[in-house]
Design a protein around this motif. Structure first.
Motif, PDB file in Angstrom:
ATOM      1  N   LEU A 123       8.198  -9.348   3.525  1.00 22.46           N
ATOM      2  CA  LEU A 123       8.051  -7.806   3.726  1.00 22.46           C
ATOM      3  C   LEU A 123       7.549  -7.602   5.634  1.00 22.46           C
ATOM      4  CD1 LEU A 123       8.357  -4.935   2.976  1.00 22.46           C
ATOM      5  CD2 LEU A 123       6.264  -5.081   2.102  1.00 22.46           C
ATOM      6  N   GLU A 124       6.575  -8.447   5.730  1.00 24.76           N
ATOM      7  CA  GLU A 124       6.110  -8.071   7.226  1.00 24.76           C
ATOM      8  C   GLU A 124       7.129  -8.345   8.138  1.00 24.76           C
ATOM      9  OE1 GLU A 124       2.254  -9.086   9.910  1.00 24.76           O
ATOM     10  OE2 GLU A 124       2.428 -10.048   8.027  1.00 24.76           O
ATOM     11  N   ALA A 125       8.078  -9.505   8.049  1.00 26.83           N
ATOM     12  CA  ALA A 125       8.680  -9.852   8.942  1.00 26.83           C
ATOM     13  C   ALA A 125      10.049  -9.000   8.876  1.00 26.83           C
ATOM     14  CB  ALA A 125       9.310 -11.007   8.324  1.00 26.83           C
ATOM     15  N   ARG A 126      10.464  -8.412   7.753  1.00 24.86           N
ATOM     16  CA  ARG A 126      11.766  -7.480   7.658  1.00 24.86           C
ATOM     17  C   ARG A 126      11.493  -6.193   8.376  1.00 24.86           C
ATOM     18  NH1 ARG A 126      16.524  -8.882   5.026  1.00 24.86           N
ATOM     19  NH2 ARG A 126      16.880  -7.046   6.256  1.00 24.86           N
ATOM     20  N   ILE A 127      10.257  -5.796   8.140  1.00 26.87           N
ATOM     21  CA  ILE A 127       9.796  -4.389   8.739  1.00 26.87           C
ATOM     22  C   ILE A 127       9.258  -4.157  10.213  1.00 26.87           C
ATOM     23  CG2 ILE A 127       9.941  -3.389   6.267  1.00 26.87           C
ATOM     24  CD1 ILE A 127       6.753  -2.978   6.621  1.00 26.87           C
ATOM     25  N   GLY A 128       8.915  -5.636  10.672  1.00 26.04           N
ATOM     26  CA  GLY A 128       8.457  -5.433  11.843  1.00 26.04           C
ATOM     27  C   GLY A 128       6.718  -5.386  11.848  1.00 26.04           C
ATOM     28  N   GLY A 129       5.990  -5.738  11.089  1.00 26.82           N
ATOM     29  CA  GLY A 129       4.625  -5.699  10.815  1.00 26.82           C
ATOM     30  C   GLY A 129       4.010  -5.057   9.776  1.00 26.82           C
ATOM     31  N   LYS A 130       2.969  -4.479   9.752  1.00 29.39           N
ATOM     32  CA  LYS A 130       2.017  -4.214   8.639  1.00 29.39           C
ATOM     33  C   LYS A 130       2.034  -2.577   8.606  1.00 29.39           C
ATOM     34  CE  LYS A 130      -0.338  -8.091   6.842  1.00 29.39           C
ATOM     35  NZ  LYS A 130      -1.615  -8.795   6.895  1.00 29.39           N
ATOM     36  N   ASP A 131       2.350  -2.029   9.705  1.00 30.46           N
ATOM     37  CA  ASP A 131       2.077  -0.396  10.025  1.00 30.46           C
ATOM     38  C   ASP A 131       3.354   0.438   9.902  1.00 30.46           C
ATOM     39  OD1 ASP A 131      -0.601  -1.080  10.383  1.00 30.46           O
ATOM     40  OD2 ASP A 131      -0.295  -1.337  12.417  1.00 30.46           O
ATOM     41  N   PRO A 132       4.667  -0.011   9.959  1.00 30.57           N
ATOM     42  CA  PRO A 132       5.651   0.514   9.897  1.00 30.57           C
ATOM     43  C   PRO A 132       5.625   1.427   8.485  1.00 30.57           C
ATOM     44  CG  PRO A 132       6.260  -1.286  11.081  1.00 30.57           C
ATOM     45  CD  PRO A 132       4.830  -1.294  10.470  1.00 30.57           C
TER      46      PRO A 132
END
Length: 159
Positions: free
Chosen positions: A90-99
């Motif tokens: 999930l982190e890799a797909r959305i580009g981090g933990k904040d999006p």
């Protein structure tokens, strides 16, 4: 009324997300909140959120999927074995933990569990799409007749 019509300076200040956060706190949810399907689609269309389908690849293929949605399976196979790499993927797909990520499953139950796991891992803006793709069961124990993404005539395709 389309709550996305007036875009705030900050995504966090968006009325739909503010309301979802307030409701989540009131209900004691461990993740950011629940967003109705229509509002989820409006947020995605406005470029304020990413839609992440957490169903299996088979569900997406045979039941249908939302165009442009990302895919990170919460569980896999017919036994729905939990994906141990879900949080990392999930982190890799959305580009981090904040999006802002809006998680979608069949009925909203698996995506709620996935949102809870993401929040526990430090994601700050992960929301569950209420009702899911197919919605709640009706009196005949069938989905797709009561509510859900498809029932609300939101965009979807089937391979």
């Amino acid at each position: 009324m389309n709550a996305v019509a007036e875009l705030p300076a900050s995504v966090d200040a968006h009325p739909v997300l503010q309301r979802a956060r307030q409701d989540a706190r009131a209900e004691g949810l461990p993740y950011a909140g629940v967003v109705p399907p229509q509002d989820a689609w409006a947020l995605v269309q406005a470029g304020l959120a990413q839609l992440v389908d957490v169903r299996t690849a088979e569900e997406r293929k045979f039941v249908g999927q939302v165009p442009g949605s990302l895919h990170v399976a919460w569980a896999t196979g017919t036994a729905l074995t939990r994906n141990p790499r879900f949080v990392r993927e999930l982190e890799a797909r959305i580009g981090g933990k904040d999006p802002v990520a809006l998680l979608l499953c069949r009925s909203g139950k698996r995506s709620a569990a996935a949102a809870e796991a993401a929040a526990a891992a430090g994601f700050t803006n992960v929301f569950n799409v209420g009702e899911g793709f197919e919605g709640d069961l009706d009196a005949a124990q069938q989905r797709g007749h009561v509510n859900g993404w498809r029932r609300r005539a939101l965009p979807w395709t089937q391979d």
